[in-house]
Design an enzyme around this catalytic site. Structure first.
Site, mmCIF file in Angstrom:
data_model
loop_
_atom_site.group_PDB
_atom_site.id
_atom_site.type_symbol
_atom_site.label_atom_id
_atom_site.label_comp_id
_atom_site.label_asym_id
_atom_site.label_seq_id
_atom_site.Cartn_x
_atom_site.Cartn_y
_atom_site.Cartn_z
ATOM 1 N N GLY A 90 0.862 -1.187 0.000
ATOM 2 C CA GLY A 90 0.000 0.000 0.000
ATOM 3 C C GLY A 90 0.887 1.222 0.000
ATOM 4 N N CYS B 283 5.452 -5.997 1.707
ATOM 5 C CA CYS B 283 5.787 -4.571 1.666
ATOM 6 C C CYS B 283 5.070 -3.819 2.791
ATOM 7 C CB CYS B 283 5.480 -4.014 0.275
ATOM 8 S SG CYS B 283 6.256 -2.427 0.001
ATOM 9 N N TYR B 284 4.121 -2.934 2.472
ATOM 10 C CA TYR B 284 3.365 -2.269 3.547
ATOM 11 C C TYR B 284 2.734 -3.314 4.459
ATOM 12 C CZ TYR B 284 -0.127 0.644 5.890
ATOM 13 O OH TYR B 284 -0.889 1.289 6.833
ATOM 14 N N HIS C 143 8.577 -7.734 -3.275
ATOM 15 C CA HIS C 143 7.320 -8.193 -3.888
ATOM 16 C C HIS C 143 7.506 -9.566 -4.540
ATOM 17 C CE1 HIS C 143 4.831 -4.575 -3.395
ATOM 18 N NE2 HIS C 143 6.007 -3.971 -3.354
ATOM 19 N N GLU D 34 5.272 -11.367 -5.788
ATOM 20 C CA GLU D 34 4.257 -11.595 -6.833
ATOM 21 C C GLU D 34 4.697 -11.099 -8.203
ATOM 22 O OE1 GLU D 34 4.226 -9.403 -4.471
ATOM 23 O OE2 GLU D 34 3.120 -7.581 -4.930
ATOM 24 N N SER E 92 -22.939 -10.353 -26.567
ATOM 25 C CA SER E 92 -22.323 -9.349 -27.433
ATOM 26 C C SER E 92 -21.349 -10.004 -28.402
ATOM 27 C CB SER E 92 -21.560 -8.338 -26.580
ATOM 28 O OG SER E 92 -20.450 -8.969 -25.967
ATOM 29 N N GLY E 93 -20.995 -11.264 -28.126
ATOM 30 C CA GLY E 93 -19.948 -11.895 -28.934
ATOM 31 C C GLY E 93 -18.584 -11.690 -28.301
ATOM 32 N N GLY E 94 -18.499 -10.869 -27.239
ATOM 33 C CA GLY E 94 -17.252 -10.691 -26.494
ATOM 34 C C GLY E 94 -16.977 -11.934 -25.651
ATOM 35 N N ASP F 235 -16.525 -12.459 -22.358
ATOM 36 C CA ASP F 235 -17.228 -12.713 -21.102
ATOM 37 C C ASP F 235 -18.674 -13.159 -21.327
ATOM 38 O OD1 ASP F 235 -14.855 -11.823 -20.110
ATOM 39 O OD2 ASP F 235 -15.585 -9.826 -19.577
ATOM 40 N N SER F 236 -19.390 -12.457 -22.203
ATOM 41 C CA SER F 236 -20.789 -12.863 -22.383
ATOM 42 C C SER F 236 -20.861 -14.206 -23.109
ATOM 43 C CB SER F 236 -21.606 -11.778 -23.093
ATOM 44 O OG SER F 236 -21.228 -11.639 -24.433
ATOM 45 N N SER F 237 -19.880 -14.498 -23.970
ATOM 46 C CA SER F 237 -19.889 -15.786 -24.675
ATOM 47 C C SER F 237 -19.666 -16.944 -23.702
ATOM 48 C CB SER F 237 -18.785 -15.828 -25.739
ATOM 49 O OG SER F 237 -19.050 -14.873 -26.726
ATOM 50 N N LYS G 299 -9.850 -13.040 -15.904
ATOM 51 C CA LYS G 299 -10.011 -13.191 -17.364
ATOM 52 C C LYS G 299 -9.369 -14.475 -17.890
ATOM 53 C CE LYS G 299 -11.453 -10.812 -21.011
ATOM 54 N NZ LYS G 299 -12.653 -9.950 -21.029
#
Ligand code: XMP
Length: 510
Positions: free
Chosen positions: A54, A81-82, A168, A170, A222-224, A226-228, A366
C-alpha cells in the site's frame, strides 16, 4: 475448498497476488481491509491471509490498519511490503523511514533458513519498492532475509506462522517469488491444490441448474469473451431455458456476426435470437460525426431493440450477465456513490422484467474465464478475441458513417488481422485494427489518377489498456498488409501506420 484471503491495503498488486495464488491451484479472494473484521475472517474459514502492499506509512494519520486480533487467529499471515510493516506494527515492532532513499527495482537478496525460503538459493534477485522498513522486530520474530540497504528484508515468527517480506514476491522480477508463494501456500498454510476450472465448471453447473432450471434466463450476448463464456456455462446448466439475444448493429468486424450465430445456434444448439438491425443503426447514425454522439446513439438504439425483444419475451426470471472478478473487485473498492455499473450491454432496459441477476463468472479472472470457455468447447477465435468496443466500427470510421465505408473498413481490417495472425502468431499485439480516416488522397492506379480513402493501421502492446505502447510490428508485415489492402480493397489508395502511444493518444481514434 481451501481459500486464501488477500487483504487489500491499497496496493497496486492486489489482483496480481490473487492471480498468482490461483495459478498455483488455490482459491484466493481480494477483500479491502475496511470491508471485513478479524471475527469475519475467523468465521469464513480462510486457510491463510496475505496482507498486500500500500502507498502509506503505518504512522500516518488515516493509514490503513487492522485489528491486531487477526494475528492471533491461528491463521498463517504473509505481509508484503506495507503488509509486512503493518504486521510488525500490529505485533509491537517499530517502523522507520530510510534516511536517504528507499530501494526501488531489482536488488540482491540474501535469505536464511526458513520454511518460506525452502528451495530458494541463498542469494537471488528480488524486486523492491519502499522507503519505510521494519527497524525493530516485534518480540518472537527473527530476520530471515537481508539486502544491502534493508536489514530486515523478511521476518518470521515461525511458531505462529506469521511472515513478512519487504520485497514483492508476486512480480516476475523477483526470481524466486513464485517459489516463495508456493512455500507459503503449501509448506506453511498446508493448502490443497483444489482450485481448477474443471471443478469450477462442475460446481457452477450444479449450482445454476438447481437455481435456474425450468425457469426463463435471458442473456444479452455481445460476442465478447465474457458474455460468450457466460452463455456457454449457463447453457450447460439450464439448456434451452436460456435465451440469448444477440444484436447485430451492422458495425461488427468481418464474419463476426456469423461466427457468433454458427457457434451458439448451430454448434451448441442454443436458443439464440439474432436481431439484424444494420439498417436502423445506420439510419440513426446518418450524418453524425461527433464520436460521443455516435456512442450515445448506438447505446440508445440498443436499448430500443432490447425493448422490442423484451416485449416479445414477456417476463423472465433471471438476467444472466458476464461480470468477471476484476469488475467485482473494482466495484467493491469505491464508495457506493462511485461504483461503476458493470452491466455489459450498457444496462438492459427497464421494460424487461426480471426477478434476479445471475453472474456465473463473478469469481473468475479473465484468464480463468478463457480456460472455462475452451473447456466448454468454444472456438479459440472467440475465447482469445481481442477487445472490441461496443460501438464497433462506428468509432473506427472517422466522420459520417455509411454502409459503403463500413464495408471498406471491414475488408481492410480483416486483411490486416489476417497478416498479423499469420506472421506474429502468439506474439501478436494485444489489440490491432484498421481505422478509416476521413481524409482522401491522390494516387495512381495503372495510368489513371485515383482519389481514395486513407486507411490507418493501429497496433498496441499493453497489460491493462490504461496505458499502451504502439507495437513495433515488423516492416514486412506492414508492407504486405498495405500491398494487399490497396490492391484488394477498391477505394483505399493509401495506408499509414499509427506510431503514437497512450497517452497522449487513446487506443481507439474516437
Ligand atoms: P481507449 O480508446 O479509451 O480504449 O484508449 C481502451 C480500450 O477500451 C476499448 N474501448 C471501448 N470499449 N466501448 C467499449 O466497450 C467503448 O465505447 C470503447 N471505447 C474504447 C478499446 O477498444 C480499448 O481496448
Amino acid at each position: 475448498m481451501d481459500k486464501i484471503l488477500v487483504l487489500d491495503f491499497g496496493g497496486q498488486y492486489d489482483m496480481l497476488i490473487a492471480r498468482r495464488v490461483r495459478e498455483r491451484g488455490v482459491y484466493a479472494e481480494v477483500v479491502p481491509f475496511h470491508k471485513i473484521t478479524a471475527e469475519e475472517i475467523a468465521s469464513r474459514g480462510y486457510t491463510g491471509i496475505i496482507f498486500t502492499g500500500g502507498p502509506n506509512s503505518v504512522y500516518e494519520d488515516g493509514a490503513p490498519t487492522f485489528s491486531p486480533r487477526v494475528l492471533a487467529l491461528g491463521v498463517p499471515v504473509l505481509g508484503i511490503c506495507y503488509g509486512m510493516q503493518l504486521t510488525a506494527h500490529l505485533a509491537g515492532g517499530k517502523i522507520a523511514s530510510a534516511e536517504e532513499s528507499g530501494e526501488y527495482g531489482k536488488v540482491e537478496l540474501t535469505v536464511e533458513d526458513s520454511p518460506l525460503f525452502k528451495g530458494v538459493p541463498k542469494e537471488s534477485v528480488a524486486w523492491m519498492s519502499h522507503r519505510d522498513y521494519v527497524q525493530a522486530l516485534p518480540a518472537g520474530f527473527k530476520v530471515v532475509a537481508r539486502t544491502e540497504k534493508c536489514p530486515s528484508a523478511a521476518m518470521a515468527c515461525e511458531e505462529k506462522k506469521l511472515y513478512g517480506v519487504q520485497f514483492h514476491p508476486e512480480v516476475t522480477h523477483t526470481a524466486f517469488g513464485g517459489k516463495m508463494l508456493e512455500n507459503f501456500l503449501f509448506e506453511i498454510c498446508g493448502c490443497k491444490k483444489d482450485w481448477n476450472m474443471e471443478s469450477f465448471i462442475e460446481s457452477a453447473v450444479e449450482k445454476y441448474r438447481a437455481k435456474c432450471a425450468g425457469r426463463k434466463v435471458l442473456l444479452a450476448l455481445s460476442g465478447g469473451v465474457d458474455s460468450s463464456v457466460a452463455a456457454a456455462l449457463m447453457h450447460e446448466a439450464v439448456g434451452n431455458d436460456l435465451v440469448c439475444v444477440f444484436v447485430d448493429h451492422g458495425l461488427l468486424r468481418k464474419g463476426e456476426g456469423d461466427l457468433v450465430e454458427r457457434t451458439f445456434k448451430d454448434k451448441f444448439g442454443m436458443n439464440l435470437i439474432r436481431v439484424d438491425a444494420e439498417d436502423r443503426f445506420l439510419a440513426a447514425l446518418d450524418g453524425v460525426t461527433d464520436p460521443e454522439s455516435k456512442r450515445k446513439i448506438i447505446g440508445e438504439e440498443f436499448i430500443r431493440v432490447f425493448e422490442e425483444q423484451g416485449r416479445a419475451l414477456g417476463k423472465v426470471d433471471f438476467l444472466c450477465q458476464g461480470t468477471i472478478y476484476p469488475d467485482v473487485i473494482e466495484s467493491g473498492k469505491g464508495d457506493a456513490s462511485t461504483i461503476k455499473s458493470h452491466h455489459n450491454v450498457g444496462g438492459l432496459p427497464s421494460v424487461i422484467e426480471f426477478k434476479e441477476i445471475v453472474e456465473p463468472l463473478r469469481d473468475l479472472f479473465k484468464d480463468e474465464v478463457r480456460e472455462v470457455g475452451i473447456k466448454l468447447g468454444l472456438p479459440r477465435e472467440l475465447v482469445w478475441r481481442q477487445p472490441f468496443p461496443g460501438p464497433g466500427l462506428a468509432v473506427r470510421i472517422i466522420g459520417a458513417i455509411t454502409k459503403e465505408k463500413a464495408d471498406l473498413l471491414r475488408e481492410a481490417d480483416a486483411i490486416f488481422r489476417e497478416e498479423i495472425a499469420a506472421a506474429m502468431k502468439e506474439n501478436a499485439p494485444n489489440q490491432f485494427f484498421a481505422v478509416l480516416t476521413d481524409t482522401r488522397s491522390v494516387g495512381v492506379m495503372g495510368d489513371a489518377r485515383s482519389y481514395g480513402h486513407v486507411l490507418a493501421l493501429r497496433a498496441v502492446t499493453t497489460d491493462d489498456f490504461m496505458t499502451a505502447d504502439w507495437t513495433r510490428i515488423p516492416f514486412d508485415v506492414i508492407e504486405k498488409a498495405s500491398c494487399r489492402i490497396t490492391s484488394e480493397v477498391r477505394g483505399i489508395n493509401r495506408v499509414v501506420y499509427d506510431v503514437t502511444s497512450k497517452p497522449p493518444a487513446t487506443v481507439e481514434w474516437e
